[in-house]
Each structure stands twice: as structure tokens, then as C-alpha cells.
Design a protein around this motif. Structure first.
Motif, PDB file in Angstrom:
ATOM      1  N   TRP A 212     -31.669 -60.925  38.947  1.00  0.00           N
ATOM      2  CA  TRP A 212     -30.501 -61.311  38.190  1.00  0.00           C
ATOM      3  C   TRP A 212     -29.161 -61.138  38.911  1.00  0.00           C
ATOM      4  CZ3 TRP A 212     -32.274 -56.846  34.271  1.00  0.00           C
ATOM      5  CH2 TRP A 212     -33.246 -57.537  33.244  1.00  0.00           C
TER       6      TRP A 212
ATOM      7  N   ASN B 107     -23.449 -62.255  26.168  1.00  0.00           N
ATOM      8  CA  ASN B 107     -22.152 -61.389  26.418  1.00  0.00           C
ATOM      9  C   ASN B 107     -21.669 -61.521  27.535  1.00  0.00           C
ATOM     10  OD1 ASN B 107     -22.222 -59.391  23.800  1.00  0.00           O
ATOM     11  ND2 ASN B 107     -24.135 -59.330  24.415  1.00  0.00           N
ATOM     12  N   GLU B 108     -22.071 -62.191  28.515  1.00  0.00           N
ATOM     13  CA  GLU B 108     -21.650 -62.632  29.769  1.00  0.00           C
ATOM     14  C   GLU B 108     -21.079 -61.371  30.593  1.00  0.00           C
ATOM     15  OE1 GLU B 108     -17.927 -65.163  28.882  1.00  0.00           O
ATOM     16  OE2 GLU B 108     -19.251 -66.896  28.504  1.00  0.00           O
ATOM     17  N   MET B 109     -22.071 -60.596  30.683  1.00  0.00           N
ATOM     18  CA  MET B 109     -22.008 -59.234  31.407  1.00  0.00           C
ATOM     19  C   MET B 109     -22.512 -59.328  32.757  1.00  0.00           C
ATOM     20  SD  MET B 109     -23.617 -56.756  28.341  1.00  0.00           S
ATOM     21  CE  MET B 109     -22.606 -55.296  29.097  1.00  0.00           C
ATOM     22  N   ALA B 110     -21.499 -58.585  33.612  1.00  0.00           N
ATOM     23  CA  ALA B 110     -21.581 -58.624  35.042  1.00  0.00           C
ATOM     24  C   ALA B 110     -22.618 -57.385  35.567  1.00  0.00           C
ATOM     25  CB  ALA B 110     -20.380 -58.366  35.713  1.00  0.00           C
TER      26      ALA B 110
ATOM     27  N   ARG C 254     -26.700 -62.227  29.146  1.00  0.00           N
ATOM     28  CA  ARG C 254     -26.348 -63.807  29.202  1.00  0.00           C
ATOM     29  C   ARG C 254     -25.340 -64.091  28.043  1.00  0.00           C
ATOM     30  NH1 ARG C 254     -30.667 -65.938  29.400  1.00  0.00           N
ATOM     31  NH2 ARG C 254     -30.911 -66.554  27.484  1.00  0.00           N
TER      32      ARG C 254
END
Length: 274
Positions: free
Chosen positions: A208, A251-254, A249
Motif C-alpha cells: 500500500w 477517503n484519500e488517507m495517507a 482510497r
């Protein structure tokens, strides 16, 4: 080396898979019968299919149409594995076995022979031909006559036979003395250990693009949550990974957090993993 499948994701060569390979090799080398048992979802079927190269071989011997140049890689895989993988239908009777498995035996032998290995010409003609190992998944589905058919095929060939099932299959097989007396190996396929889970998690983190830091309290809690929820069940772990990736994906989380794991778990039917 890993293989991506639509349902299971990337195959991971775990310690338990390596132990299964050792078990399968011993059954084939000694031309005996082996029993493999373990709870649902721990990876028995995945390991068996991997051992037999079945993801590559199955489409060809199932459709069995016109030969193509691209089939050569299947011939090579068939020659290496020399293994037939088969899942009987529910209530697997002798008639169903004859209808399904005998064409597969013939087609797989053609694939092995097509690889052009001259050693095969020296092998005696048997019901299983050039096949050295037959793996039967979900063996509980077999009827008594179905089991007797397989025992007869085993007795009249120089191949090994592996029966895969749930815990307790060894007790059921003990009811058939002629088959049970031929069992040479019994292998329990356990859930992933905590160390194995950590290995799988680290590999998934890298896939990931995240770095799991053992000194990071948040990462430690995430790992602990995943281990708690899946309890070493490989199938459940793969399903949870898919949901975690989907939520991250969207929530566009890092980074993966414990809240993401809990949210992913709520979309699954977890049940009792113990």
C-alpha cells in the motif's frame, strides 16, 4: 513469487504453505495417502492449488479446445507439478467422479506428455497415467462409493493421494478400514501464528506504500486490531485487507488507522474466527 487472483489477492508464501509443500512432497514421494485438515479459511485450498499450479492449468483442461502456442507454458507447469487438483460436487458419488475426474486425468496427462519429457515413456500404464499426485479438496463431500473409487485408483497406480477437509475428517476416514490403513501422513493446517500475521501485515503495508513502524503506537494498535479480528484466518485477513484498501482510497488517507480497520470490519461478516 506471487500470483494475483481476483478473489484471494496476492498469494503469500507463508511458513504454513511451506509445511504443506513438504507434506505434499512426502505423500507423492512415498506414493501413499495423506490427510490434510484445518478450519475453514486458514489456506488449505490456496496452498493445494498453488502446489498443483492449478490457477494456470485449470482453464485449459476445463475448456479443452483447440491447442495454441500459448499452451506451452501450461505443459511446462503440468510437467513440473504432475498433480491433479479436484473438488467433488456435493454428494460426490462414483458416477460424478467418473464423469468429472477421468477426463481431467486424460487431459492433464496429455499436457504432461506434450512437454516432451522422455522419462514419461518409461512409466508403466496405470489409471492415473503420468500423474504422481491427486489432491481432493473438500473430501467430506465424497460418498462411501466415491472414496472406494479413489482407493481403487490409488491401489492400481503409483501415485499419491491427498484428501483435504475440515477437522474431524481423520475420524470419518477411520470408518473405512481399507482406505484408512493406507494413510501414511496426516497434516494439520493451522491458522497463521502471530509472527506470520506480522509478516503478512508488513508485506501488505509495503504494497500500500505505507511503512509500518514497530515503535509507532498507532501502527502497533492497528496491527493488534487486525490480528484480534482475524485470529490468523487467512481468508478473513484477505477480505479485511480489501475493505481497508477500499475505505482508505475513498477517503484519500495517507495512513491506515485503527478506526479504518474497525470501519472495514463492520462491512464483513466476521463471525467466530476461533
Amino acid at each position: 513469487m506471487s500470483r494475483q487472483t481476483r478473489r484471494t489477492g496476492t498469494f503469500l508464501v507463508t511458513r504454513e504453505h511451506k509445511r504443506f509443500v513438504e507434506f505434499a512432497n512426502a505423500v507423492r514421494r512415498n506414493a501413499t495417502i495423506g490427510l490434510c485438515h484445518g478450519r475453514a479459511g486458514v489456506g488449505k485450498t490456496l496452498s493445494a492449488r498453488r502446489y498443483a499450479n492449478w490457477d494456470l492449468i485449470e482453464p485449459l483442461i476445463t475448456t479443452w479446445g483447440r491447442r495454441e502456442d500459448s499452451d506451452k507454458k501450461v505443459y511446462a507447469a503440468s510437467s513440473r507439478a504432475r498433480t491433479l487438483f479436484y473438488t467433488p460436487p456435493v454428494g460426490g458419488s462414483i458416477s460424478a467422479l467418473r464423469k468429472d475426474i477421468q477426463p481431467f486425468i486424460m487431459r492433464l496427462c496429455v499436457c504432461i506428455d506434450s512437454y516432451g519429457n522422455p522419462k514419461w515413456a518409461e512409466r508403466p500404464l496405470t489409471p492415473l497415467g503420468l500423474i504422481e499426485l491427486v489432491i481432493i479438496d473438500e473430501a467430506e463431500r465424497l460418498t462411501m462409493t466415491g472414496l472406494e473409487f479413489l482407493r481403487d485408483q490409488f491401489d492400481r497406480s503409483d501415485a499419491g493421494l491427498i484428501l483435504i477437509g475440515m477437522p474431524g475428517i481423520e475420524k470419518r476416514m477411520s470408518q473405512y478400514p481399507q482406505l484408512y490403513s493406507r494413510i501414511g501422513f496426516v497434516h494439520e493446517y493451522p491458522p497463521l501464528s502471530k509472527d506470520e500475521m506480522q509478516f503478512v501485515l508488513q508485506r501488505q503495508w509495503r504494497k500500500w506504500g505505507f511503512g509500518q513502524d514497530d515503535a509507532d503506537f498507532t501502527d502497533d494498535r492497528v496491527a493488534a486490531a487486525i490480528i484480534r479480528l482475524t485470529a490468523g484466518n487467512f481468508r478473513l485477513l484477505q477480505r479485511l485487507f480489501m475493505q481497508i484498501e477500499r475505505i482508505a482510497r475513498i477517503n484519500e488517507m495517507a495512513a491506515i488507522t485503527e478506526d479504518v480497520v474497525e470501519a472495514a470490519a463492520q462491512t464483513l461478516v466476521i463471525g467466530n474466527a476461533n
